[in-house]
Design an enzyme around this catalytic site. Structure first.
Site, PDB file in Angstrom:
ATOM      1  N   LYS A 163       0.819  -1.213   0.000  1.00 40.03           N
ATOM      2  CA  LYS A 163       0.000   0.000   0.000  1.00 40.03           C
ATOM      3  C   LYS A 163       0.859   1.271   0.000  1.00 40.03           C
ATOM      4  CE  LYS A 163      -3.780  -2.342   2.471  1.00 40.03           C
ATOM      5  NZ  LYS A 163      -4.804  -2.231   3.542  1.00 40.03           N
ATOM      6  N   TYR A 217     -12.645  -2.005  -3.751  1.00 39.19           N
ATOM      7  CA  TYR A 217     -13.090  -2.167  -2.362  1.00 39.19           C
ATOM      8  C   TYR A 217     -14.606  -2.155  -2.211  1.00 39.19           C
ATOM      9  CZ  TYR A 217      -8.350  -1.991  -0.508  1.00 39.19           C
ATOM     10  OH  TYR A 217      -7.047  -2.297  -0.192  1.00 39.19           O
ATOM     11  N   ASN A 276      -1.739  -0.006   6.861  1.00 36.30           N
ATOM     12  CA  ASN A 276      -1.244  -1.269   7.429  1.00 36.30           C
ATOM     13  C   ASN A 276      -0.372  -2.074   6.453  1.00 36.30           C
ATOM     14  OD1 ASN A 276      -3.329  -2.100   5.836  1.00 36.30           O
ATOM     15  ND2 ASN A 276      -4.405  -3.279   7.389  1.00 36.30           N
ATOM     16  N   HIS A 304      -2.109  -5.558   1.669  1.00 31.04           N
ATOM     17  CA  HIS A 304      -3.387  -6.266   1.555  1.00 31.04           C
ATOM     18  C   HIS A 304      -3.074  -7.722   1.281  1.00 31.04           C
ATOM     19  CE1 HIS A 304      -7.413  -7.318   0.017  1.00 31.04           C
ATOM     20  NE2 HIS A 304      -6.770  -7.978  -0.931  1.00 31.04           N
ATOM     21  N   GLU A 350      -9.549 -10.754  -7.257  1.00 34.42           N
ATOM     22  CA  GLU A 350      -8.651  -9.616  -7.086  1.00 34.42           C
ATOM     23  C   GLU A 350      -7.475  -9.689  -8.061  1.00 34.42           C
ATOM     24  OE1 GLU A 350      -9.769  -9.218  -2.339  1.00 34.42           O
ATOM     25  OE2 GLU A 350      -7.758  -9.879  -2.894  1.00 34.42           O
TER      26      GLU A 350
HETATM   27  P1  GDP Z   1      -7.757  -7.075   6.068  1.00 34.92           P
HETATM   28  O1  GDP Z   1      -8.426  -8.188   5.318  1.00 34.92           O
HETATM   29  O2  GDP Z   1      -6.886  -7.557   7.197  1.00 34.92           O
HETATM   30  O3  GDP Z   1      -7.029  -6.114   5.167  1.00 34.92           O
HETATM   31  O4  GDP Z   1      -8.914  -6.233   6.789  1.00 34.92           O
HETATM   32  P2  GDP Z   1     -10.395  -5.816   6.345  1.00 34.92           P
HETATM   33  O5  GDP Z   1     -10.840  -6.583   5.139  1.00 34.92           O
HETATM   34  O6  GDP Z   1     -11.240  -5.853   7.577  1.00 34.92           O
HETATM   35  O7  GDP Z   1     -10.251  -4.271   5.953  1.00 34.92           O
HETATM   36  C1  GDP Z   1      -9.724  -3.861   4.717  1.00 34.92           C
HETATM   37  C2  GDP Z   1      -8.766  -2.703   4.940  1.00 34.92           C
HETATM   38  O8  GDP Z   1      -9.505  -1.587   5.425  1.00 34.92           O
HETATM   39  C3  GDP Z   1      -7.703  -2.935   6.004  1.00 34.92           C
HETATM   40  O9  GDP Z   1      -6.563  -3.574   5.500  1.00 34.92           O
HETATM   41  C4  GDP Z   1      -7.375  -1.525   6.469  1.00 34.92           C
HETATM   42  O10 GDP Z   1      -6.448  -0.883   5.605  1.00 34.92           O
HETATM   43  C5  GDP Z   1      -8.707  -0.824   6.329  1.00 34.92           C
HETATM   44  N1  GDP Z   1      -9.396  -0.779   7.622  1.00 34.92           N
HETATM   45  C6  GDP Z   1      -9.958  -1.798   8.321  1.00 34.92           C
HETATM   46  N2  GDP Z   1     -10.499  -1.361   9.456  1.00 34.92           N
HETATM   47  C7  GDP Z   1     -10.306  -0.026   9.492  1.00 34.92           C
HETATM   48  C8  GDP Z   1     -10.636   1.010  10.397  1.00 34.92           C
HETATM   49  O11 GDP Z   1     -11.256   0.780  11.441  1.00 34.92           O
HETATM   50  N3  GDP Z   1     -10.241   2.280  10.066  1.00 34.92           N
HETATM   51  C9  GDP Z   1      -9.579   2.553   8.900  1.00 34.92           C
HETATM   52  N4  GDP Z   1      -9.225   3.818   8.643  1.00 34.92           N
HETATM   53  N5  GDP Z   1      -9.230   1.608   8.031  1.00 34.92           N
HETATM   54  C10 GDP Z   1      -9.587   0.347   8.308  1.00 34.92           C
END
Ligand code: GDP
Length: 139
Positions: free
Chosen positions: A11, A51, A114, A117, A128
């Protein structure tokens, strides 16, 4: 049966901080082979489409904002049990909860930034991967 590909994004922020090399090294050390890879800057429309599954989540707008804030690296990775093993290698979504030695523990800044992905299922890995790469671009 588990599949042998997963899809990853390095990212913005991880890219702008110079972590492409160190993250690719972790991927290599983790036993993954790169099947396809390129660097690009997502448009808002592309990020919204990628997304789409998170459209209803409160962080959707922020996620799209962040993912369009700079260039990213996208890649398809190959390994037996790729999805599960890569999720282990990257660690928890929240870097504060990620285990020592994981990519997110070492290179993530926050939940938002973070670092990487990783697909969460075999089906999503295929969807994807084909969002960014044609069959001809996968080796
Ligand atoms: P992943 O599968 O571990 O990437 O997590 P998710 O599918 O739950 O979320 C997708 C992405 O959204 C994450 O990798 C983070 O970059 C972002 N994200 C998830 N939760 C939050 C949040 O509470 N706040 C913000 N700003 N970004 C979030």
């Amino acid at each position: 049966m588990s599949g042998n590909i997963t899809f990853t994004i390095i990212k913005p922020f991880a890219v702008s901080n110079g972590y492409i090399g160190p993250i690719l090294n972790k991927i290599h050390q983790g036993g993954f082979r790169i099947s396809a890879m390129r660097m690009l800057w997502l448009t808002r429309g592309e990020a919204e489409r990628f997304y789409e599954v998170h459209e209803e989540r409160p962080f959707y707008k922020d996620l799209v904002e962040f993912m369009t804030s700079g260039p990213i690296v996208v890649a398809i990775l190959k390994k037996e049990n790729a999805v599960e093993d890569y999720r282990k290698l990257i660690g928890a979504t929240d870097p504060e909860k990620a285990e020592e030695g994981t990519i997110r523990k070492e290179f993530a800044e926050s939940m938002r930034a973070n670092a990487v992905h990783g697909s969460d299922s075999d089906d999503n890995a295929k969807i994807e991967g084909s969002f960014f790469f044609s069959g001809l671009q996968q080796f």
